[in-house]
Design a protein around this motif. Structure first.
Motif, PDB file in Angstrom:
ATOM      1  N   GLY A  52     -25.311  44.419  -0.727  1.00 53.85           N
ATOM      2  CA  GLY A  52     -26.284  45.559  -0.872  1.00 53.85           C
ATOM      3  C   GLY A  52     -26.366  46.210  -2.176  1.00 53.85           C
ATOM      4  O   GLY A  52     -27.208  46.445  -2.703  1.00 53.85           O
ATOM      5  N   GLN A  53     -25.341  46.475  -2.554  1.00 49.71           N
ATOM      6  CA  GLN A  53     -25.067  47.135  -3.789  1.00 49.71           C
ATOM      7  C   GLN A  53     -25.555  46.205  -5.100  1.00 49.71           C
ATOM      8  O   GLN A  53     -26.105  46.634  -5.898  1.00 49.71           O
ATOM      9  CB  GLN A  53     -23.572  47.849  -4.117  1.00 49.71           C
ATOM     10  CG  GLN A  53     -23.114  48.291  -5.403  1.00 49.71           C
ATOM     11  CD  GLN A  53     -23.829  49.573  -5.452  1.00 49.71           C
ATOM     12  OE1 GLN A  53     -23.992  50.259  -4.388  1.00 49.71           O
ATOM     13  NE2 GLN A  53     -24.237  50.118  -6.705  1.00 49.71           N
ATOM     14  N   LEU A  54     -25.017  44.857  -4.873  1.00 48.66           N
ATOM     15  CA  LEU A  54     -25.342  43.981  -5.869  1.00 48.66           C
ATOM     16  C   LEU A  54     -26.859  43.817  -6.001  1.00 48.66           C
ATOM     17  O   LEU A  54     -27.395  43.669  -7.108  1.00 48.66           O
ATOM     18  CB  LEU A  54     -24.597  42.561  -5.855  1.00 48.66           C
ATOM     19  CG  LEU A  54     -22.949  42.781  -5.814  1.00 48.66           C
ATOM     20  CD1 LEU A  54     -22.351  41.409  -5.335  1.00 48.66           C
ATOM     21  CD2 LEU A  54     -22.731  43.133  -7.357  1.00 48.66           C
ATOM     22  N   GLN A  55     -27.524  43.836  -4.901  1.00 49.85           N
ATOM     23  CA  GLN A  55     -29.003  43.493  -4.745  1.00 49.85           C
ATOM     24  C   GLN A  55     -29.673  44.792  -5.643  1.00 49.85           C
ATOM     25  O   GLN A  55     -30.524  44.619  -6.392  1.00 49.85           O
ATOM     26  CB  GLN A  55     -29.500  43.579  -3.371  1.00 49.85           C
ATOM     27  CG  GLN A  55     -29.101  42.140  -2.929  1.00 49.85           C
ATOM     28  CD  GLN A  55     -29.746  42.023  -1.381  1.00 49.85           C
ATOM     29  OE1 GLN A  55     -29.646  43.031  -0.702  1.00 49.85           O
ATOM     30  NE2 GLN A  55     -29.898  40.802  -1.037  1.00 49.85           N
ATOM     31  N   ILE A  56     -29.084  45.789  -5.267  1.00 45.54           N
ATOM     32  CA  ILE A  56     -29.448  47.081  -6.129  1.00 45.54           C
ATOM     33  C   ILE A  56     -29.532  46.961  -7.492  1.00 45.54           C
ATOM     34  O   ILE A  56     -30.257  47.211  -8.422  1.00 45.54           O
ATOM     35  CB  ILE A  56     -28.847  48.512  -5.481  1.00 45.54           C
ATOM     36  CG1 ILE A  56     -29.400  48.654  -3.849  1.00 45.54           C
ATOM     37  CG2 ILE A  56     -29.353  49.826  -6.521  1.00 45.54           C
ATOM     38  CD1 ILE A  56     -28.442  49.812  -3.213  1.00 45.54           C
ATOM     39  N   GLU A  57     -28.270  46.460  -7.991  1.00 45.12           N
ATOM     40  CA  GLU A  57     -28.112  46.534  -9.413  1.00 45.12           C
ATOM     41  C   GLU A  57     -28.698  45.380  -9.914  1.00 45.12           C
ATOM     42  O   GLU A  57     -29.135  45.343 -11.083  1.00 45.12           O
ATOM     43  CB  GLU A  57     -26.571  46.048  -9.443  1.00 45.12           C
ATOM     44  CG  GLU A  57     -25.566  47.342  -9.196  1.00 45.12           C
ATOM     45  CD  GLU A  57     -24.246  46.911  -9.219  1.00 45.12           C
ATOM     46  OE1 GLU A  57     -23.708  45.820  -9.855  1.00 45.12           O
ATOM     47  OE2 GLU A  57     -23.291  47.784  -8.667  1.00 45.12           O
ATOM     48  N   LEU A  58     -29.068  44.179  -9.343  1.00 42.42           N
ATOM     49  CA  LEU A  58     -29.732  43.237  -9.739  1.00 42.42           C
ATOM     50  C   LEU A  58     -31.356  43.542 -10.161  1.00 42.42           C
ATOM     51  O   LEU A  58     -31.894  43.236 -11.079  1.00 42.42           O
ATOM     52  CB  LEU A  58     -29.880  41.896  -8.906  1.00 42.42           C
ATOM     53  CG  LEU A  58     -30.560  40.653  -9.311  1.00 42.42           C
ATOM     54  CD1 LEU A  58     -30.168  40.346 -10.586  1.00 42.42           C
ATOM     55  CD2 LEU A  58     -30.658  39.760  -8.281  1.00 42.42           C
TER      56      LEU A  58
END
Length: 64
Positions: free
Chosen positions: A26-32
């Protein structure tokens, strides 16, 4: 699945690891998504402007 299996230490450890990995995804999706919106330009001066000091989900280190 029996009640005994769901309360085993192995099951709890696996469940905790899975929850941690889902949080990281989830965190990586936000960053992407932030990168997709922000990295349209490549000039260093423009890139410095991309540091959003008020972003609620990304800390300043991750944005730099």
């Amino acid at each position: 699945m029996s009640k005994q299996r769901t309360h085993s230490p192995e099951f709890k450890a696996r469940f905790a690891k899975e929850a941690e990995l889902l949080q990281q995804i989830g965190q990586l999706q936000i960053e992407l998504e932030w990168l997709k919106k922000s990295l349209i330009c490549s000039d260093a001066c423009d890139l410095r402007k991309l540091v959003d000091h008020d972003h609620p989900d990304l800390n300043i280190t991750r944005r730099c």
